[in-house]
Design a protein around this motif. Structure first.
Motif, PDB file in Angstrom:
ATOM      1  N   GLN A  70       0.847  -1.185   0.000  1.00 48.61           N
ATOM      2  CA  GLN A  70       0.000   0.000   0.000  1.00 48.61           C
ATOM      3  C   GLN A  70       0.884   1.236   0.000  1.00 48.61           C
ATOM      4  OE1 GLN A  70      -2.659  -0.172   3.299  1.00 48.61           O
ATOM      5  NE2 GLN A  70      -3.974  -1.666   2.321  1.00 48.61           N
ATOM      6  N   PRO A  71       0.688   2.129  -0.976  1.00 49.98           N
ATOM      7  CA  PRO A  71       1.500   3.352  -0.986  1.00 49.98           C
ATOM      8  C   PRO A  71       1.143   4.235   0.207  1.00 49.98           C
ATOM      9  CG  PRO A  71      -0.169   3.424  -2.709  1.00 49.98           C
ATOM     10  CD  PRO A  71      -0.249   2.073  -2.079  1.00 49.98           C
ATOM     11  N   THR A  72       2.099   5.023   0.638  1.00 47.54           N
ATOM     12  CA  THR A  72       1.845   5.896   1.777  1.00 47.54           C
ATOM     13  C   THR A  72       0.796   6.927   1.385  1.00 47.54           C
ATOM     14  OG1 THR A  72       3.677   7.295   1.095  1.00 47.54           O
ATOM     15  CG2 THR A  72       4.136   5.650   2.788  1.00 47.54           C
ATOM     16  N   THR A  81     -11.093   6.681  13.018  1.00 46.17           N
ATOM     17  CA  THR A  81     -11.336   5.945  14.254  1.00 46.17           C
ATOM     18  C   THR A  81     -11.110   4.466  13.996  1.00 46.17           C
ATOM     19  OG1 THR A  81     -13.670   5.621  13.758  1.00 46.17           O
ATOM     20  CG2 THR A  81     -13.065   7.646  14.948  1.00 46.17           C
ATOM     21  N   GLN A  82     -11.165   3.672  15.072  1.00 49.30           N
ATOM     22  CA  GLN A  82     -11.030   2.227  14.903  1.00 49.30           C
ATOM     23  C   GLN A  82     -12.191   1.684  14.080  1.00 49.30           C
ATOM     24  OE1 GLN A  82     -10.522   0.363  18.710  1.00 49.30           O
ATOM     25  NE2 GLN A  82      -8.445   1.136  18.941  1.00 49.30           N
ATOM     26  N   ALA A  83     -13.367   2.236  14.263  1.00 52.97           N
ATOM     27  CA  ALA A  83     -14.531   1.782  13.500  1.00 52.97           C
ATOM     28  C   ALA A  83     -14.341   2.074  12.009  1.00 52.97           C
ATOM     29  CB  ALA A  83     -15.799   2.464  14.007  1.00 52.97           C
ATOM     30  N   ASP A  84     -13.735   3.228  11.675  1.00 54.16           N
ATOM     31  CA  ASP A  84     -13.457   3.551  10.276  1.00 54.16           C
ATOM     32  C   ASP A  84     -12.469   2.552   9.683  1.00 54.16           C
ATOM     33  OD1 ASP A  84     -15.097   5.798  10.354  1.00 54.16           O
ATOM     34  OD2 ASP A  84     -13.451   7.137  10.927  1.00 54.16           O
ATOM     35  N   ARG A  85     -11.469   2.196  10.464  1.00 50.99           N
ATOM     36  CA  ARG A  85     -10.485   1.226   9.979  1.00 50.99           C
ATOM     37  C   ARG A  85     -11.119  -0.150   9.779  1.00 50.99           C
ATOM     38  NH1 ARG A  85      -5.756   1.307  13.964  1.00 50.99           N
ATOM     39  NH2 ARG A  85      -5.071  -0.431  12.655  1.00 50.99           N
ATOM     40  N   VAL A  86     -11.997  -0.562  10.687  1.00 54.58           N
ATOM     41  CA  VAL A  86     -12.687  -1.852  10.544  1.00 54.58           C
ATOM     42  C   VAL A  86     -13.577  -1.817   9.304  1.00 54.58           C
ATOM     43  CG1 VAL A  86     -14.419  -3.381  11.557  1.00 54.58           C
ATOM     44  CG2 VAL A  86     -12.575  -2.488  12.974  1.00 54.58           C
ATOM     45  N   ASP A  87     -14.295  -0.696   9.091  1.00 57.69           N
ATOM     46  CA  ASP A  87     -15.138  -0.577   7.900  1.00 57.69           C
ATOM     47  C   ASP A  87     -14.312  -0.697   6.619  1.00 57.69           C
ATOM     48  OD1 ASP A  87     -17.423  -0.304   9.379  1.00 57.69           O
ATOM     49  OD2 ASP A  87     -17.555   1.885   9.172  1.00 57.69           O
ATOM     50  N   GLU A  88     -13.135  -0.095   6.627  1.00 61.53           N
ATOM     51  CA  GLU A  88     -12.254  -0.179   5.451  1.00 61.53           C
ATOM     52  C   GLU A  88     -11.825  -1.626   5.208  1.00 61.53           C
ATOM     53  OE1 GLU A  88      -7.804   1.269   4.204  1.00 61.53           O
ATOM     54  OE2 GLU A  88      -8.955   2.557   5.553  1.00 61.53           O
ATOM     55  N   LEU A  89     -11.482  -2.346   6.290  1.00 58.92           N
ATOM     56  CA  LEU A  89     -11.095  -3.756   6.149  1.00 58.92           C
ATOM     57  C   LEU A  89     -12.270  -4.600   5.673  1.00 58.92           C
ATOM     58  CD1 LEU A  89      -8.895  -4.160   9.353  1.00 58.92           C
ATOM     59  CD2 LEU A  89      -8.106  -4.132   6.983  1.00 58.92           C
ATOM     60  N   GLY A 101     -20.905 -13.275  15.342  1.00 63.42           N
ATOM     61  CA  GLY A 101     -20.792 -11.934  15.900  1.00 63.42           C
ATOM     62  C   GLY A 101     -19.366 -11.434  16.023  1.00 63.42           C
ATOM     63  N   LEU A 102     -18.386 -12.275  15.769  1.00 63.06           N
ATOM     64  CA  LEU A 102     -16.983 -11.879  15.852  1.00 63.06           C
ATOM     65  C   LEU A 102     -16.446 -11.545  14.465  1.00 63.06           C
ATOM     66  CD1 LEU A 102     -15.666 -14.579  18.346  1.00 63.06           C
ATOM     67  CD2 LEU A 102     -16.154 -12.176  18.838  1.00 63.06           C
ATOM     68  N   LEU A 103     -15.401 -10.737  14.425  1.00 60.31           N
ATOM     69  CA  LEU A 103     -14.719 -10.443  13.164  1.00 60.31           C
ATOM     70  C   LEU A 103     -13.820 -11.618  12.816  1.00 60.31           C
ATOM     71  CD1 LEU A 103     -13.643  -6.715  13.633  1.00 60.31           C
ATOM     72  CD2 LEU A 103     -15.455  -7.594  12.169  1.00 60.31           C
ATOM     73  N   VAL A 104     -13.784 -11.973  11.529  1.00 63.50           N
ATOM     74  CA  VAL A 104     -12.977 -13.090  11.058  1.00 63.50           C
ATOM     75  C   VAL A 104     -11.990 -12.547  10.020  1.00 63.50           C
ATOM     76  CG1 VAL A 104     -13.017 -15.328   9.887  1.00 63.50           C
ATOM     77  CG2 VAL A 104     -14.909 -14.668  11.387  1.00 63.50           C
ATOM     78  N   VAL A 105     -10.711 -12.891  10.171  1.00 71.01           N
ATOM     79  CA  VAL A 105      -9.701 -12.483   9.199  1.00 71.01           C
ATOM     80  C   VAL A 105      -9.849 -13.352   7.957  1.00 71.01           C
ATOM     81  CG1 VAL A 105      -7.229 -12.268   8.760  1.00 71.01           C
ATOM     82  CG2 VAL A 105      -8.137 -11.728  11.017  1.00 71.01           C
ATOM     83  N   THR A 106     -10.091 -12.718   6.810  1.00 72.49           N
ATOM     84  CA  THR A 106     -10.270 -13.433   5.531  1.00 72.49           C
ATOM     85  C   THR A 106      -9.218 -12.914   4.549  1.00 72.49           C
ATOM     86  OG1 THR A 106     -11.930 -11.810   4.890  1.00 72.49           O
ATOM     87  CG2 THR A 106     -12.737 -13.849   5.874  1.00 72.49           C
ATOM     88  N   ARG A 107      -7.968 -13.236   4.820  1.00 72.72           N
ATOM     89  CA  ARG A 107      -6.847 -12.716   4.016  1.00 72.72           C
ATOM     90  C   ARG A 107      -6.909 -13.139   2.556  1.00 72.72           C
ATOM     91  NH1 ARG A 107      -2.777 -13.684   8.687  1.00 72.72           N
ATOM     92  NH2 ARG A 107      -2.451 -11.558   9.351  1.00 72.72           N
ATOM     93  N   MET A 115      -3.074  -7.052   4.891  1.00 73.74           N
ATOM     94  CA  MET A 115      -3.324  -6.635   6.267  1.00 73.74           C
ATOM     95  C   MET A 115      -1.998  -6.442   6.985  1.00 73.74           C
ATOM     96  SD  MET A 115      -6.577  -8.804   7.600  1.00 73.74           S
ATOM     97  CE  MET A 115      -6.395  -8.096   9.219  1.00 73.74           C
ATOM     98  N   SER A 116      -1.895  -5.354   7.704  1.00 74.65           N
ATOM     99  CA  SER A 116      -0.689  -5.098   8.484  1.00 74.65           C
ATOM    100  C   SER A 116      -0.848  -5.725   9.874  1.00 74.65           C
ATOM    101  CB  SER A 116      -0.456  -3.591   8.604  1.00 74.65           C
ATOM    102  OG  SER A 116      -1.491  -3.002   9.370  1.00 74.65           O
TER     103      SER A 116
END
Length: 179
Positions: A70-72, A81-89, A101-107, A115-116
């Motif tokens: 990801q370019p800077t 906010t953290q919610a904005d970052r979660v929405d982006e992911l 109900g939990l978040l699942v990493v789907t790389r 994902m960093s």
């Protein structure tokens, strides 16, 4: 005739003093020719040095994204906010809202970058916060089972998930949230 003999004698006398000039062959150019042709020694040395020094290859932001880098950002994400970052992911499909109900990493489905370590830590924090929330909800209403609390919370929360976010359906398949 005497005159003629004298002339002949004079011509023969002068012939001994007159010689053709000595010719010298040189295999190098003269100093004037070297100045006119110029010297490229300095240019050749700079070219040789440039060939030995590796330099970075310029890549466009799209090429970097294809490589998973990801370019800077041009503007810092100070207001996120953290919610904005979660929405982006969720929008990039790197993280999905699981049916439990939990978040699942789907790389594997992740689009536009990777994902960093910060993103993974964020997902863990959000999941921990959700578990604590459900635990608190159980203390408020002890007669309701944990499964019921999770389902109720998940149904309400699913309505607020960002459009296009990655969500797990009841049959276990993943897809984008339709709005």
């Amino acid at each position: 005739m005497k005159c003629r003999g004298l002339l002949l004698l004079a011509a023969l006398a002068f012939a001994g003093c007159i010689r053709a000039p000595e010719i010298v062959m040189v295999d190098r150019a003269t100093a004037l020719e070297e100045q006119a042709s110029g010297s490229f020694k300095e240019v050749e040395q700079r070219l040789a040095r440039a060939g030995m020094n590796p330099t970075p290859v310029p890549l466009t932001p799209n090429q970097l994204e294809e490589l998973g880098i990801q370019p800077t950002p041009l503007v810092e994400n100070i207001g996120k906010t953290q919610a904005d970052r979660v929405d982006e992911l969720l929008r990039r499909h790197c993280v999905g809202e699981g049916r439990d109900g939990l978040l699942v990493v789907t790389r594997r489905q992740c689009q536009a970058g990777r994902m960093s370590a910060d993103d993974v830590a964020l997902v863990e924090r959000v999941n921990r916060a959700r578990l604590h929330l459900w635990q608190w909800m159980r203390t408020v209403r002890p007669d309701v089972s944990e499964e019921s609390v999770r389902k109720s919370w998940q149904q309400v929360h699913a309505e607020g998930v960002i459009c296009g976010g990655w969500v797990e359906s009841n049959d276990g398949t993943w897809g984008e949230k339709k709005c």
